[in-house]
Design a protein around this motif. Sequence first.
Motif, PDB file in Angstrom:
ATOM      1  N   UNK A 175       0.838  -1.200   0.000  1.00 17.65           N
ATOM      2  CA  UNK A 175       0.000   0.000   0.000  1.00 17.65           C
ATOM      3  C   UNK A 175       0.876   1.254   0.000  1.00 17.65           C
ATOM      4  N   UNK A 176       0.762   2.020  -1.065  1.00 19.28           N
ATOM      5  CA  UNK A 176       1.520   3.257  -1.180  1.00 19.28           C
ATOM      6  C   UNK A 176       0.715   4.425  -0.613  1.00 19.28           C
ATOM      7  N   UNK A 177       1.451   5.396  -0.114  1.00 22.65           N
ATOM      8  CA  UNK A 177       0.856   6.587   0.484  1.00 22.65           C
ATOM      9  C   UNK A 177      -0.175   7.235  -0.450  1.00 22.65           C
ATOM     10  N   UNK A 178       0.112   7.313  -1.735  1.00 22.23           N
ATOM     11  CA  UNK A 178      -0.788   7.988  -2.678  1.00 22.23           C
ATOM     12  C   UNK A 178      -2.130   7.282  -2.849  1.00 22.23           C
ATOM     13  N   UNK A 179      -2.216   5.989  -2.443  1.00 22.32           N
ATOM     14  CA  UNK A 179      -3.467   5.248  -2.598  1.00 22.32           C
ATOM     15  C   UNK A 179      -4.272   5.133  -1.303  1.00 22.32           C
ATOM     16  N   UNK A 180      -3.785   5.750  -0.237  1.00 21.84           N
ATOM     17  CA  UNK A 180      -4.535   5.798   1.019  1.00 21.84           C
ATOM     18  C   UNK A 180      -5.272   7.128   1.034  1.00 21.84           C
ATOM     19  N   UNK A 181      -6.542   7.089   0.730  1.00 21.12           N
ATOM     20  CA  UNK A 181      -7.353   8.300   0.621  1.00 21.12           C
ATOM     21  C   UNK A 181      -8.209   8.467   1.865  1.00 21.12           C
ATOM     22  N   UNK A 233      15.526  -2.847  -5.450  1.00 27.25           N
ATOM     23  CA  UNK A 233      15.697  -2.778  -6.902  1.00 27.25           C
ATOM     24  C   UNK A 233      14.417  -3.272  -7.566  1.00 27.25           C
ATOM     25  N   UNK A 234      14.104  -2.759  -8.721  1.00 29.55           N
ATOM     26  CA  UNK A 234      12.968  -3.267  -9.486  1.00 29.55           C
ATOM     27  C   UNK A 234      11.649  -2.580  -9.212  1.00 29.55           C
ATOM     28  N   UNK A 235      11.541  -1.851  -8.114  1.00 27.24           N
ATOM     29  CA  UNK A 235      10.324  -1.085  -7.834  1.00 27.24           C
ATOM     30  C   UNK A 235      10.685   0.040  -6.879  1.00 27.24           C
ATOM     31  N   UNK A 236       9.921   1.084  -6.915  1.00 25.94           N
ATOM     32  CA  UNK A 236      10.108   2.187  -5.981  1.00 25.94           C
ATOM     33  C   UNK A 236       8.731   2.641  -5.565  1.00 25.94           C
ATOM     34  N   UNK A 237       8.552   2.827  -4.293  1.00 25.12           N
ATOM     35  CA  UNK A 237       7.263   3.286  -3.817  1.00 25.12           C
ATOM     36  C   UNK A 237       7.388   3.854  -2.424  1.00 25.12           C
ATOM     37  N   UNK A 238       6.473   4.723  -2.091  1.00 21.29           N
ATOM     38  CA  UNK A 238       6.396   5.309  -0.756  1.00 21.29           C
ATOM     39  C   UNK A 238       5.363   4.496   0.019  1.00 21.29           C
TER      40      UNK A 238
END
Length: 189
Positions: free
Chosen positions: A52-58, A113-118
């Motif tokens: 779960x990335x910060x941008x998808x927690x609404x 490596x291979x993905x980046x997300x907050x």
Amino acid sequence: METTDEESRWFTPNQALTITERVGLLAGRWDEALMFLLAAYTGMRFGEVRGLERQYARLGAILVQWQLREVRGVFIQAPPKHNGRRTIPLPPFLAELMSDQLRRTKPGTCGCEGHQGDYLFRPTSRPGSLVADHYSRTGFANQFFRPAADGRLVKKGERERSRIMVDADGRYVPRRRGGRRWSGPRRGR
């Protein structure tokens, strides 16, 4: 846990809250407890909560866009199972807890490596331990979920699977061997 005719297992609300509290005590912080509570109340899979990335927690909802899968020790970002991208509304109490999580956690991308997300849920390293940027499914289950759910440490190497107790600070309390054990309150004489 209750079962239906199809043998699906669901936690009762009381069981979910009890296990949440125990996970928090074992972990020594709220993040891991909230991971479990979010999964228990929304039906999200472990990889979806872990990813779960910060941008998808609404406010009042979670957008499930990705899951983090572990393949041979490497975490990769993949679509949810059965391409299950969806929006999950949150009950008010859980929306408030997720808002608090967004405020408390520092923004920043993982070092994989291979993905980046907050990502909102990431382990913290403890002195003397090496921790990856994400929990492995087995590691989380063995370290937190299983002991919280059934009160037993998972067998690991020389350590046998044994009952555990945890004090209010989340530290394991060694079980006394021999001697008299407390068996509950005495009944009237």
